[in-house]
Design a protein around this motif. Structure first.
Motif, short mmCIF file in Angstrom:
data_model
loop_
_atom_site.label_atom_id
_atom_site.label_comp_id
_atom_site.label_asym_id
_atom_site.label_seq_id
_atom_site.Cartn_x
_atom_site.Cartn_y
_atom_site.Cartn_z
N GLU A 1 0.72 -1.23 -0.07
CA GLU A 1 0.16 -0.10 0.06
C GLU A 1 0.97 1.15 0.00
OE1 GLU A 1 -4.04 1.79 2.42
OE2 GLU A 1 -2.63 0.10 3.34
N THR B 1 -5.11 2.60 -1.91
CA THR B 1 -5.91 1.52 -0.85
C THR B 1 -5.61 0.25 -1.41
OG1 THR B 1 -7.93 1.90 -2.27
CG2 THR B 1 -7.42 3.33 -0.16
N TRP B 2 -5.54 -0.56 -0.33
CA TRP B 2 -5.25 -2.09 -0.72
C TRP B 2 -6.85 -2.84 -1.28
CZ3 TRP B 2 -1.98 -4.79 -3.08
CH2 TRP B 2 -0.77 -4.86 -2.64
N LYS B 3 -6.91 -3.52 -2.37
CA LYS B 3 -7.95 -4.27 -2.76
C LYS B 3 -7.55 -5.60 -3.44
CE LYS B 3 -11.51 -0.70 -3.76
NZ LYS B 3 -12.48 -0.24 -4.96
N ARG B 4 -8.17 -6.71 -3.01
CA ARG B 4 -7.46 -7.78 -3.44
C ARG B 4 -7.67 -8.12 -4.99
NH1 ARG B 4 -8.70 -13.75 -0.76
NH2 ARG B 4 -7.50 -15.19 -1.96
N GLU B 5 -8.73 -7.36 -5.55
CA GLU B 5 -8.52 -7.72 -7.10
C GLU B 5 -7.43 -6.94 -7.69
OE1 GLU B 5 -11.05 -6.45 -5.09
OE2 GLU B 5 -12.45 -7.87 -5.20
N TYR B 6 -6.85 -5.87 -7.10
CA TYR B 6 -5.68 -5.25 -7.71
C TYR B 6 -4.33 -6.10 -7.60
CZ TYR B 6 -7.99 -0.84 -6.80
OH TYR B 6 -8.81 0.26 -6.69
#
Length: 482
Positions: A327, A362-367
């Motif tokens: 992040e 921001t963290w998203k698993r999809e990224y």
């Protein structure tokens, strides 16, 4: 066995007072002279009980003082001999009949004069001259106590006075005795009937107890507390978000408590805090880089070196497709040292394929999943728990999940490969730095901040290959077969 000799109360009080006020070599010698004069009234154990020193220390002071007295006497007698030889020979010349080997047998008054004379209370310079605090005081026209305060940058004196006295001291060639710090540290550590000095530990998390759940933050605190106690201080926590608390009010509370040193714990994120804090009252040290302004002296981890060390270890194991995913805030709070070190390593290592870094706001698993699918790294480096958890979950269902290594190894990560930042040692280094600032009365925001860095250690876990990768066991080869 000879019974212990009794001591006089007046002598003991004076001895204790001198020990409390010892500030330089001259005072150190005065302590020794009092110890010697007191030997007719008290034994070594009694002196040790009064001063807080060990019995062996008292005896060492006695023996050291006798040696210095003998050297001083020989120096004076040699000088007198040169003066006599340089004069024309006419009639009888004055001659000292006493033998140097009988120094300890001289009359008590003579011994005392030798030990406490100005030639013994001295500091040697490179040109052979001798200077004491009282010499500097006479030159500056002040008391020797004022000179001592000025040389320690005491806030009780005007800055112009301190500068003027320091110039006189430099002109005379005065040098302080480094052994005095050892003596005062020993005295502070041995005091029993005394409340220890306090250091303030400033916390700025929204909740008073949240920071204790973070392993790194708590290890910082443990290191600070342990080293403070070892140096004779106690540590007290102050929370910025107490009801009705402001930066200025917090500073006034700490000042009214008689606390001179503060340590700022890492903040939740890189931000502007403590902007109205009265820094000029305190010596201050920051842990890490999260306090954006003001720039204070700090103790921190060597993030740049640790990232390079981790990349080099992975490269030595045979990994060539190394990716970095974290992040943006995790990189920003260390002044982008993570990304800088990773980029430098990518340019210097031969045969390493450059994979674009994944550093979202921001963290998203999809990224992460899209990035892994597009660039297919052999191993992913990250900081924090998110990527570690996601890859561990994927490894159960997907056989081509890359290996993982962290630049900040926490116990909650289990048997993970990565860098142990030695957070507890960073706390120890912060206390050592703070005490050095307090000893010189370095207060306020420094013009040139000092930075003490602590190196991390590589820890081999099970999230990457232990043996060197070959074309037969490389993850890329396995994926190609599938």
């Amino acid at each position: 066995m000879r019974p212990p000799k009794k001591f006089h109360e007046g002598t003991s009080n004076r001895l204790a007072a001198l020990l409390e006020q010892a500030v330089d070599l001259a005072e150190y010698r005065r302590i020794q002279s009092v110890l010697m004069r007191s030997r007719n009234n008290m034994d070594a154990a009694s002196i040790a009980a009064l001063t807080g020193l060990g019995v062996n220390t008292v005896r060492i002071l006695h023996s050291r003082f006798l040696r210095e007295g003998e050297a001083c006497l020989l120096s004076r007698r040699g000088k007198r001999k040169q003066d006599v030889e340089s004069q024309p020979k006419s009639g009888a010349t004055a001659k000292d009949e006493r033998s140097p080997a009988r120094v300890e047998a001289l009359p008590p008054d003579a011994n005392e004069n030798i030990r406490t004379g100005p030639e013994c209370n001295k500091t040697k310079t490179t040109v052979g001259m001798t200077v004491t605090l009282r010499d500097v005081a006479a030159r500056a026209g002040v008391s020797h106590t004022t000179v001592s305060l000025a040389l320690r940058n005491s806030p009780t004196l005007p800055a112009k006075t301190c500068d003027r006295i320091r110039r006189h001291a430099e002109a005379l060639g005065y040098r302080p005795d480094p052994r005095m710090h050892e003596l005062m540290d020993a005295m502070r550590a041995r005091r029993i009937n005394r409340r220890p000095d306090t250091l303030a530990y400033l916390i700025a998390y929204p909740d008073r107890e949240t920071w204790k759940k973070d392993q790194s933050l708590f290890r910082y605190y443990e290191g600070v507390r342990a080293q403070a106690n070892a140096c004779g201080y106690q540590l007290e926590i102050f929370w910025l978000y107490e009801p009705g608390m402001t930066d200025r009010r917090l500073g006034e509370i700490i000042r009214n408590r008689g606390i001179d040193g503060v340590i700022i714990a890492p903040l939740p994120r890189s931000q502007l805090l403590f902007q109205d804090f009265p820094w000029h009252y305190f010596s201050a040290v920051e842990l890490g880089y999260s306090l954006a302004k003001p720039r204070l002296c700090r103790a921190c981890h060597n993030h740049f070196l640790s990232m390079q060390r981790l990349v080099n270890r992975l490269h030595a194991r045979g990994y060539r497709n190394i990716g970095l995913a974290m992040e943006e805030g995790q990189d920003t709070r260390v002044l982008h040292l993570w990304r800088g070190a990773f980029s430098a390593a990518a340019d210097l290592l031969p045969g390493k394929r450059r994979i674009p870094m994944l550093v979202p706001e921001t963290w998203k698993r999809e990224y992460l999943e899209a990035w892994l699918k597009k660039y297919r790294p052999d191993v992913v480096i990250s900081v924090g728990m998110e990527v570690c958890r996601w890859l561990a979950a994927d490894r159960i269902h997907k056989k081509d999940t890359p290996d993982f290594a962290t630049a900040d190894l926490l116990s909650a990560m289990g048997d993970t490969t990565g860098i142990d930042q030695n957070s507890q040692q960073i706390g120890v280094a912060a206390v050592d730095l703070l005490i050095s600032l307090m000893r010189t009365n370095a207060r306020g925001i420094p013009a040139v901040p000092r930075i003490v860095m602590v190196e991390g250690e590589f820890v081999q876990g099970t999230t990457m290959h232990v043996e060197k990768l070959t074309p037969f066991n490389h993850p890329a080869a396995a994926r190609a077969v599938r």
